[in-house]
Design a protein around this motif. Structure first.
Motif, PDB file in Angstrom:
ATOM      1  N   HIS A 156       0.832  -1.207   0.000  1.00 19.79           N
ATOM      2  CA  HIS A 156       0.000   0.000   0.000  1.00 19.79           C
ATOM      3  C   HIS A 156       0.870   1.261   0.000  1.00 19.79           C
ATOM      4  O   HIS A 156       0.633   2.186  -0.783  1.00 19.79           O
ATOM      5  CB  HIS A 156      -0.946  -0.001   1.204  1.00 19.79           C
ATOM      6  CG  HIS A 156      -1.718   1.269   1.354  1.00 19.79           C
ATOM      7  ND1 HIS A 156      -2.773   1.591   0.530  1.00 19.79           N
ATOM      8  CD2 HIS A 156      -1.559   2.323   2.203  1.00 19.79           C
ATOM      9  CE1 HIS A 156      -3.239   2.794   0.873  1.00 19.79           C
ATOM     10  NE2 HIS A 156      -2.513   3.247   1.877  1.00 19.79           N
ATOM     11  N   THR A 160       1.221   4.107  -2.877  1.00 18.89           N
ATOM     12  CA  THR A 160       0.996   5.517  -2.528  1.00 18.89           C
ATOM     13  C   THR A 160       2.174   6.372  -2.994  1.00 18.89           C
ATOM     14  O   THR A 160       1.979   7.436  -3.587  1.00 18.89           O
ATOM     15  CB  THR A 160       0.792   5.671  -1.007  1.00 18.89           C
ATOM     16  OG1 THR A 160      -0.332   4.872  -0.625  1.00 18.89           O
ATOM     17  CG2 THR A 160       0.550   7.112  -0.630  1.00 18.89           C
ATOM     18  N   LYS A 170      -3.880   7.580 -10.222  1.00 20.32           N
ATOM     19  CA  LYS A 170      -4.960   7.717  -9.243  1.00 20.32           C
ATOM     20  C   LYS A 170      -6.265   7.204  -9.772  1.00 20.32           C
ATOM     21  O   LYS A 170      -6.560   7.229 -10.906  1.00 20.32           O
ATOM     22  CB  LYS A 170      -5.102   9.169  -8.808  1.00 20.32           C
ATOM     23  CG  LYS A 170      -3.883   9.639  -8.061  1.00 20.32           C
ATOM     24  CD  LYS A 170      -4.024  11.104  -7.671  1.00 20.32           C
ATOM     25  CE  LYS A 170      -2.755  11.539  -6.944  1.00 20.32           C
ATOM     26  NZ  LYS A 170      -2.759  12.917  -6.598  1.00 20.32           N
TER      27      LYS A 170
END
Length: 170
Positions: A156, A160, A170
């Motif tokens: 994660h 990011t 995104k």
């Protein structure tokens, strides 16, 4: 005195075929040097064979990963680790692609490699094991000797960080 299953040539051979590529890739992702990863993988399996009587089959995977990781750390002490990708020998015919597209693609790949290099080692290793090797979180957790939650967190965070570099992710 009973001999370990690992000393059985067919058991060892199956174990080697099942685990050698994954170990090599792990070392490559972690330390960024393919030839070093290949050499150290071979050495780790040689050491396993030499010590087969002392290593139970259920501990063999952990044994080769530990030997290989320690060997890699010894080799790269005082070196800055840079991740490099091996160029695949694919001869894609790109006659119909325009030069502008090829330039953009090349720039994107370069930017992606730099972004992956910026990830810290723990994030980079977990991310590449999942995205390149297709390993499940549980497999990565077992190899790295961490929890599945820790793997999820590392991937994660890696995603990011990569999204920060590429707005259109995104």
């Amino acid at each position: 005195m009973s001999s370990s299953e690992v000393c059985n040539e067919s058991v060892f051979s199956i174990f080697f075929r099942k685990n050698a590529n994954a170990l090599r890739n792990y070392l490559y992702y972690k330390f960024g040097n393919l030839s070093q990863a290949e050499d150290i993988t071979q050495d780790a399996f040689i050491k396993l064979w030499q010590n087969c009587a002392d290593v139970p089959l259920e501990k063999a995977k952990s044994y080769v990963y530990t030997i290989a990781t320690n060997s890699s750390l010894n080799v790269i002490t005082h070196e800055k680790v840079k991740l490099k990708y091996q160029k695949r020998n694919t001869q894609n015919v790109r006659i119909h692609e325009n030069p502008e597209f090829l330039l953009e693609e090349s720039q994107f790949k370069e930017k992606l490699l730099k972004a992956i290099e910026k990830l810290n080692e723990t994030q980079r290793v977990a991310f590449l094991m999942h995205r390149i090797d297709g390993k499940k979180y549980s497999e990565i957790a077992e190899i790295l000797n961490i929890s599945v939650k820790a793997v999820e967190k590392r991937i994660h965070i890696a995603l990011t960080e990569l999204r920060k570099e590429f707005d259109y992710f995104k």
